[in-house]
Each structure stands twice: as structure tokens, then as C-alpha cells.
Design a protein around this motif. Structure first.
Motif, mmCIF file in Angstrom:
data_model
loop_
_atom_site.group_PDB
_atom_site.id
_atom_site.type_symbol
_atom_site.label_atom_id
_atom_site.label_comp_id
_atom_site.label_asym_id
_atom_site.label_seq_id
_atom_site.Cartn_x
_atom_site.Cartn_y
_atom_site.Cartn_z
ATOM 1 N N ASP A 136 7.311 -14.479 8.958
ATOM 2 C CA ASP A 136 6.115 -14.832 9.714
ATOM 3 C C ASP A 136 6.383 -14.789 11.209
ATOM 4 O OD1 ASP A 136 3.472 -15.551 10.072
ATOM 5 O OD2 ASP A 136 3.911 -17.702 10.088
ATOM 6 N N ASP A 137 7.363 -13.948 11.614
ATOM 7 C CA ASP A 137 7.644 -13.820 13.041
ATOM 8 C C ASP A 137 7.090 -12.486 13.549
ATOM 9 O OD1 ASP A 137 9.296 -12.031 11.819
ATOM 10 O OD2 ASP A 137 11.168 -12.841 12.619
ATOM 11 N N GLY A 138 7.426 -12.143 14.779
ATOM 12 C CA GLY A 138 6.909 -10.914 15.356
ATOM 13 C C GLY A 138 7.317 -9.677 14.572
ATOM 14 N N THR A 139 8.560 -9.648 14.120
ATOM 15 C CA THR A 139 9.028 -8.508 13.334
ATOM 16 C C THR A 139 8.254 -8.398 12.027
ATOM 17 O OG1 THR A 139 11.254 -8.699 14.280
ATOM 18 C CG2 THR A 139 11.037 -7.471 12.220
ATOM 19 N N GLY A 140 8.025 -9.522 11.386
ATOM 20 C CA GLY A 140 7.262 -9.520 10.144
ATOM 21 C C GLY A 140 5.843 -9.021 10.338
ATOM 22 N N ARG A 141 5.215 -9.434 11.430
ATOM 23 C CA ARG A 141 3.841 -8.986 11.695
ATOM 24 C C ARG A 141 3.801 -7.507 12.028
ATOM 25 N NH1 ARG A 141 3.825 -14.247 13.871
ATOM 26 N NH2 ARG A 141 4.443 -13.528 15.950
ATOM 27 N N ARG A 142 4.788 -7.008 12.776
ATOM 28 C CA ARG A 142 4.836 -5.579 13.093
ATOM 29 C C ARG A 142 5.075 -4.760 11.825
ATOM 30 N NH1 ARG A 142 8.900 -3.991 17.543
ATOM 31 N NH2 ARG A 142 7.619 -2.103 17.535
ATOM 32 N N ALA A 143 5.912 -5.269 10.931
ATOM 33 C CA ALA A 143 6.182 -4.568 9.677
ATOM 34 C C ALA A 143 4.939 -4.540 8.792
ATOM 35 C CB ALA A 143 7.341 -5.244 8.947
ATOM 36 N N THR A 144 4.205 -5.649 8.747
ATOM 37 C CA THR A 144 2.970 -5.696 7.966
ATOM 38 C C THR A 144 1.952 -4.707 8.517
ATOM 39 O OG1 THR A 144 3.328 -8.017 7.372
ATOM 40 C CG2 THR A 144 1.071 -7.182 7.224
ATOM 41 N N LYS A 145 1.868 -4.612 9.842
ATOM 42 C CA LYS A 145 0.956 -3.660 10.476
ATOM 43 C C LYS A 145 1.374 -2.218 10.156
ATOM 44 C CE LYS A 145 -2.306 -2.590 13.589
ATOM 45 N NZ LYS A 145 -2.101 -1.147 13.820
ATOM 46 N N ALA A 146 2.673 -1.949 10.180
ATOM 47 C CA ALA A 146 3.161 -0.603 9.892
ATOM 48 C C ALA A 146 2.861 -0.211 8.452
ATOM 49 C CB ALA A 146 4.664 -0.529 10.152
ATOM 50 N N ALA A 147 3.022 -1.157 7.522
ATOM 51 C CA ALA A 147 2.719 -0.881 6.117
ATOM 52 C C ALA A 147 1.229 -0.595 5.942
ATOM 53 C CB ALA A 147 3.148 -2.052 5.245
ATOM 54 N N ALA A 148 0.391 -1.364 6.642
ATOM 55 C CA ALA A 148 -1.058 -1.161 6.549
ATOM 56 C C ALA A 148 -1.467 0.173 7.182
ATOM 57 C CB ALA A 148 -1.795 -2.313 7.222
ATOM 58 N N ASP A 149 -0.843 0.534 8.311
ATOM 59 C CA ASP A 149 -1.177 1.780 9.002
ATOM 60 C C ASP A 149 -0.819 3.016 8.168
ATOM 61 O OD1 ASP A 149 -2.101 0.357 11.161
ATOM 62 O OD2 ASP A 149 -0.287 0.620 12.370
ATOM 63 N N THR A 150 0.198 2.883 7.322
ATOM 64 C CA THR A 150 0.680 4.033 6.539
ATOM 65 C C THR A 150 0.368 3.878 5.060
ATOM 66 O OG1 THR A 150 2.859 3.022 6.172
ATOM 67 C CG2 THR A 150 2.578 4.359 8.171
ATOM 68 N N ARG A 151 -0.523 2.991 4.715
ATOM 69 C CA ARG A 151 -0.796 2.672 3.314
ATOM 70 C C ARG A 151 -0.977 3.946 2.469
ATOM 71 N NH1 ARG A 151 -2.588 -1.848 0.587
ATOM 72 N NH2 ARG A 151 -3.698 -1.451 -1.358
ATOM 73 N N GLY A 152 -0.194 4.037 1.395
ATOM 74 C CA GLY A 152 -0.309 5.160 0.472
ATOM 75 C C GLY A 152 0.429 6.424 0.881
ATOM 76 N N LEU A 153 0.972 6.489 2.098
ATOM 77 C CA LEU A 153 1.674 7.687 2.559
ATOM 78 C C LEU A 153 3.096 7.719 2.007
ATOM 79 C CD1 LEU A 153 0.605 7.960 6.314
ATOM 80 C CD2 LEU A 153 -0.296 9.208 4.349
ATOM 81 N N VAL A 154 3.513 8.881 1.503
ATOM 82 C CA VAL A 154 4.847 9.052 0.940
ATOM 83 C C VAL A 154 5.419 10.395 1.371
ATOM 84 C CG1 VAL A 154 4.445 7.591 -1.079
ATOM 85 C CG2 VAL A 154 3.890 10.032 -1.189
ATOM 86 N N CYS A 155 6.713 10.565 1.168
ATOM 87 C CA CYS A 155 7.389 11.836 1.417
ATOM 88 C C CYS A 155 7.457 12.628 0.113
ATOM 89 C CB CYS A 155 8.806 11.596 1.920
ATOM 90 S SG CYS A 155 8.932 10.716 3.486
ATOM 91 N N THR A 156 7.154 13.918 0.181
ATOM 92 C CA THR A 156 7.246 14.777 -1.000
ATOM 93 C C THR A 156 7.883 16.106 -0.625
ATOM 94 O OG1 THR A 156 5.058 15.776 -0.683
ATOM 95 C CG2 THR A 156 5.168 13.761 -2.014
ATOM 96 N N TRP A 157 8.323 16.834 -1.639
ATOM 97 C CA TRP A 157 8.771 18.199 -1.433
ATOM 98 C C TRP A 157 8.156 19.076 -2.514
ATOM 99 C CZ3 TRP A 157 12.649 21.247 -4.165
ATOM 100 C CH2 TRP A 157 13.096 20.658 -5.339
ATOM 101 N N ARG A 158 7.981 20.352 -2.195
ATOM 102 C CA ARG A 158 7.281 21.275 -3.072
ATOM 103 C C ARG A 158 8.261 21.912 -4.050
ATOM 104 N NH1 ARG A 158 1.810 21.373 -3.996
ATOM 105 N NH2 ARG A 158 1.104 23.451 -4.631
ATOM 106 N N SER A 159 8.010 21.775 -5.337
ATOM 107 C CA SER A 159 8.872 22.345 -6.361
ATOM 108 C C SER A 159 8.022 22.813 -7.532
ATOM 109 C CB SER A 159 9.897 21.308 -6.836
ATOM 110 O OG SER A 159 10.684 21.799 -7.902
ATOM 111 N N ASP A 160 8.186 24.082 -7.922
ATOM 112 C CA ASP A 160 7.432 24.657 -9.042
ATOM 113 C C ASP A 160 5.924 24.466 -8.864
ATOM 114 O OD1 ASP A 160 9.803 25.405 -10.281
ATOM 115 O OD2 ASP A 160 9.985 23.486 -11.326
ATOM 116 N N GLY A 161 5.467 24.576 -7.614
ATOM 117 C CA GLY A 161 4.050 24.476 -7.339
ATOM 118 C C GLY A 161 3.493 23.070 -7.304
ATOM 119 N N GLU A 162 4.368 22.050 -7.362
ATOM 120 C CA GLU A 162 3.914 20.664 -7.351
ATOM 121 C C GLU A 162 4.584 19.884 -6.221
ATOM 122 O OE1 GLU A 162 4.502 18.728 -11.039
ATOM 123 O OE2 GLU A 162 3.413 20.214 -12.225
#
Length: 238
Positions: A136-162
Motif C-alpha cells: 500500500d505504498d507508492g511502489t504498490g500503487r504504481r504497480a497496480t496502475k501498471a497492471a491496469a494500464d496493460t490489462r490482458g497484454l501478453v508476449c507471444t511469438w508466431r509458430s505454425d501460423g499461431e
């Protein structure tokens, strides 16, 4: 009630004791009545650890060797926020927080996919990702904001058309060159993890984090580690 502490200990018959009451089985679930978290501390060598607050549901399982397994059942985005707060240096730029959130989300989702039959998804340690619950400190709030800003975003790579998730390994400092993850097995021998990328940024890391001094390891220890690694790889391919 709020502020009360209850001790949970394993019994010799494989059940749990909650406070002064023995439970009828080997499992217990702790679920807050409101949106607050649950504070946990463990006793080792007579000393209690620093209490940490965890979101979601806490599940405690008694083992037959008088030990306990403690599992945190938590929403994926809440988990990502907690990991980001634990893994990123507080003074880092907000984009570094966001990058960490994306990498941490990808890593845990990939592990969940691979460990469908395991009793838990991921460990809360450097063997997987640092996870110390809510902050519940500044780092925690910045991390919560970062998670919300990137919600659902992931890293992927293309293999066999997927588009496929992959194990997004990361470290505190690369030492000037990223390492191939192929040494961990065939699943990590993929283009995004091939390594060999030069990096000047990690040189700001303090102390010996960026450059280690000479490390001496006996020949016997090297061969023993290689033998164990070879045994694990061979057994996984049978």
C-alpha cells in the motif's frame, strides 16, 4: 475480527488445528468478509517472519510430514500487480513498470498452461516470480496502475501460423549480454529466447550485480550438476 491472529498448525494425524480447535480434515480456507487481505506470518527457529498481506483466498493444506502448504487463490491481474511491485525497483520509469507487468502476466499464464495437472500454478519465490502480496505504498500503487494500464497484454511469438505464449524469463541484470534460454530445454529453444542481445543499460546496477568477480567451482561439482541435469532431461523425454 479485524486485528485478531489465529495460529494454524499441522497435527500428527494429518489434520489441521486452527487455534485450539482441530478441523475434521487436512484443509482450511481463509476468505476475508470484505475486500481487505489476509495477513500471514510463519514461525521458524522460534522467530516469526515479517507479516505480509495477501489478497484473495488463502488455502492451507496439512502434509503427512507435519508441514503445511499455503496457497493463495488470487485474480490474475491482482497477482500481476503484486509481482510487479516486488520485482521492479521503486525509482524505475512507469514504462518499466508496465513492461514488467506484461512480462509477469505472460510468464504466469504460460506456466499455468504447462502445469494444468499440478497442485498449484506457480511458486512465490525467485525460482519463478517474486510475490510478496499487497503493498500500500507508492511502489504498490504504481504497480497496480501498471497492471491496469496493460490489462490482458501478453508476449507471444508466431509458430505454425499461431500466436503462442512463451516463458518470458527475466533477470535483475544481464551482465551486458542476454543469455539463451535453450539450456533449460526444448520448449525454450525458440527465437524470442535465443539471447545474444547486447545491453548497456544494466551497467547501472549497483555493486557486483552487473559484473561478478571470479567464480571457482570444482570439477566434481560441475560434473555432478551436469549429471543431474542430464538425468532430468532424459526422464522427461521417456
Amino acid at each position: 475480527s479485524s486485528g485478531d491472529w489465529v495460529s494454524i498448525t499441522p497435527q500428527h494425524d494429518g489434520r489441521l488445528r486452527v487455534g485450539n480447535t482441530a478441523t475434521p480434515d487436512r484443509r482450511a480456507r481463509i476468505e476475508p468478509l470484505d475486500r481487505s487481505g489476509t495477513w500471514l506470518s510463519y514461525k521458524r527457529a522460534g522467530d516469526w517472519s515479517t507479516p505480509l498481506e495477501f489478497p484473495g483466498i488463502i488455502q492451507i493444506i496439512a502434509n503427512t510430514d507435519d508441514t503445511l502448504d499455503v496457497q493463495n487463490l488470487v485474480d490474475i491481474e491482482k497477482y500481476v500487480a503484486c509481482v510487479t511491485a516486488a520485482e521492479v525497483w521503486p525509482t524505475f520509469h512507469k514504462e518499466a513498470f508496465r513492461a514488467q507487468a506484461i512480462v509477469s502476466r505472460t510468464y504466469v499464464l504460460y506456466q499455468m498452461e504447462r502445469r494444468r495437472s499440478a497442485p498449484y500454478d506457480i511458486r512465490a519465490s525467485q525460482g519463478a516470480q517474486g510475490y510478496k502480496g499487497l503493498r500500500d505504498d507508492g511502489t504498490g500503487r504504481r504497480a497496480t496502475k501498471a497492471a491496469a494500464d496493460t490489462r490482458g497484454l501478453v508476449c507471444t511469438w508466431r509458430s505454425d501460423g499461431e500466436d503462442r505464449l512463451f516463458s518470458t524469463y527475466y533477470s535483475a541484470a544481464c551482465g551486458g549480454m542476454s543469455q539463451s534460454a535453450g539450456i533449460f530445454g526444448k520448449h525454450d529453444s525458440i527465437p524470442p529466447l535465443k539471447g545474444g542481445i547486447a545491453c548497456d543499460y544494466c551497467s547501472i546496477a549497483p555493486g557486483s550485480t552487473y559484473r561478478w568477480g571470479p567464480v571457482r567451482i570444482s570439477r566434481q561439482r560441475v560434473f555432478a550438476r551436469l549429471d543431474r541435469k542430464s538425468t532430468r532431461l532424459n526422464s522427461s523425454h521417456t
